[in-house]
Design an enzyme around this catalytic site. Structure first.
Site, PDB file in Angstrom:
ATOM      1  N   ARG A   9       0.883  -1.175   0.000  1.00  0.00           N
ATOM      2  CA  ARG A   9       0.000   0.000   0.000  1.00  0.00           C
ATOM      3  C   ARG A   9       0.914   1.217   0.000  1.00  0.00           C
ATOM      4  O   ARG A   9       1.481   1.583   1.044  1.00  0.00           O
ATOM      5  CB  ARG A   9      -0.891   0.049   1.250  1.00  0.00           C
ATOM      6  CG  ARG A   9      -1.833  -1.095   1.411  1.00  0.00           C
ATOM      7  CD  ARG A   9      -3.043  -1.013   0.461  1.00  0.00           C
ATOM      8  NE  ARG A   9      -3.889  -2.177   0.656  1.00  0.00           N
ATOM      9  CZ  ARG A   9      -3.696  -3.369   0.092  1.00  0.00           C
ATOM     10  NH1 ARG A   9      -2.682  -3.570  -0.721  1.00  0.00           N
ATOM     11  NH2 ARG A   9      -4.520  -4.361   0.313  1.00  0.00           N
ATOM     12  N   ASP A  18      -5.252 -12.750   0.382  1.00  0.00           N
ATOM     13  CA  ASP A  18      -5.155 -13.223   1.782  1.00  0.00           C
ATOM     14  C   ASP A  18      -5.707 -14.646   1.905  1.00  0.00           C
ATOM     15  O   ASP A  18      -5.135 -15.494   2.603  1.00  0.00           O
ATOM     16  CB  ASP A  18      -5.947 -12.307   2.726  1.00  0.00           C
ATOM     17  CG  ASP A  18      -5.584 -10.846   2.549  1.00  0.00           C
ATOM     18  OD1 ASP A  18      -4.450 -10.569   2.122  1.00  0.00           O
ATOM     19  OD2 ASP A  18      -6.441  -9.976   2.826  1.00  0.00           O
TER      20      ASP A  18
END
Ligand code: ADP
Length: 307
Positions: free
Chosen positions: A158, A251
């Site tokens: 990010r 994930d």
């Protein structure tokens, strides 16, 4: 983190999510017999307490889930605009999780060394730490590795959480070089390498000089690549026809892969479990799908050449 998502009627719905948290929840669902601890720091605020209760409800071990006196749980809000684009607003500058390295004592690191086989973390974990804590964190992990604990790392990137792209690249390469298992997303790594795009094969070549025993390359619906013992293997991804929400695709993929690995499955089955779970997760809104929607994984007992 606490996630607030606005539904089509404008009502805000609250859940808990976060990259390593999502992986922990899915890993526990796939592998009930594996002890899965969520190690981080919450606050003492209402949402933090509810997060702790949620962890207990889904059977995550919270022995290393610390609580900070004055900081609180990080928040993020998701709204979908008229074009269907998701917009995220984060409120995590002073989240309790940012202090996690300061919360862990020498005794905690010692206990982790004695009581765990694997530690999984991500580039987001690194990004929220101060420069000094990041260095201490990596030193602790390297010590754990020397003591026999295996390290798994995801390159989840990010940009807004890092002070610079150069810093992200330095730390992510350091983490990759000191891991036993790495999940590298092509989109994340294109951002970290500051290039418009990179394929799984190109990324495998780029990372080949780092000493990762098992490198898993995630390229969305394009393919999955594996670089193991110098051999490059590629696996097709069957595209999902109706993608609802790609949150937690990576994930859940990691959780499927780890569950198969811990179950003694060979490389091809690790990829299969990972792809199967991720494909299901992207057909539901939000990070964590209902338990009733979880796919069943059938262990393959016949082919254990890499197990
Ligand atoms: P990350 O979110 O970590 O960057 P990816 O975007 O590569 O990871 O997605 C993780 C996994 O989710 C992929 O490896 C693939 O198995 C699955 N996946 C993602 N998008 C699709 C899709 N459109 N159809 C089927 N599977 C998908």
């Amino acid at each position: 983190m606490a996630e607030f998502r606005q539904n089509s009627s404008g009502v805000w719905q609250q859940a808990f999510a976060g990259d390593v948290f999502n992986t922990a929840v899915y890993l526990k669902r796939l592998s009930a017999e594996t002890g899965v601890a969520f190690a981080s720091t919450t606050g003492k605020d209402m949402l933090s307490q509810q997060l702790r209760q949620y962890c207990e409800r889904v059977s995550l071990d919270i022995r290393w889930l610390k609580s900070h006196e004055s900081r609180s749980c990080g928040l993020y809000f998701i709204q979908t605009d008229e074009q269907g684009e998701r917009q995220f607003s984060y409120y995590r500058e002073r989240s309790a999780a940012r202090t996690l390295v300061q919360q862990f004592t020498a005794a905690d690191w010692c206990a982790i060394s004695e009581q765990t086989d694997w530690v999984f973390y991500s580039a987001i974990t690194l990004s929220i730490l101060s420069a000094e804590d990041r260095k201490r964190f990596i030193e602790h992990l390297m010590r754990l590795r020397r003591q026999g604990v295996k390290l798994a790392f995801d390159t989840n990137y990010r940009a807004s959480l890092w002070e610079s792209c150069d810093s992200a690249r330095t730390w992510v390469y350091c983490a990759i070089d000191n891991s036993d298992l790495v999940f590298a997303g092509t989109e994340d790594m294109a951002g970290i390498l500051n290039c418009p795009a990179i394929t799984a094969k190109q990324l495998a070549n780029e990372l080949a000089e780092l000493s990762v025993p098992e490198l898993v390359l995630k390229a969305g619906k394009e393919e999955v690549g594996l670089l193991v013992d110098g051999d490059y293997l590629t696996f097709a991804v069957e595209p999902v026809s109706k993608v609802v929400d790609t949150t937690a695709a990576g994930d859940s993929f990691n959780a499927g892969y780890l569950a198969a690995l811990l179950n003694g499955q060979p490389l091809s089955e690790r990829v299969q479990w990972a792809k199967t779970l991720a494909a299901q997760v992207i057909q539901y809104p939000g990070a964590i799908i209902p338990e009733s929607a979880m796919p069943t994984m059938v262990p393959n007992k016949s082919d254990h050449q890499h197990g």
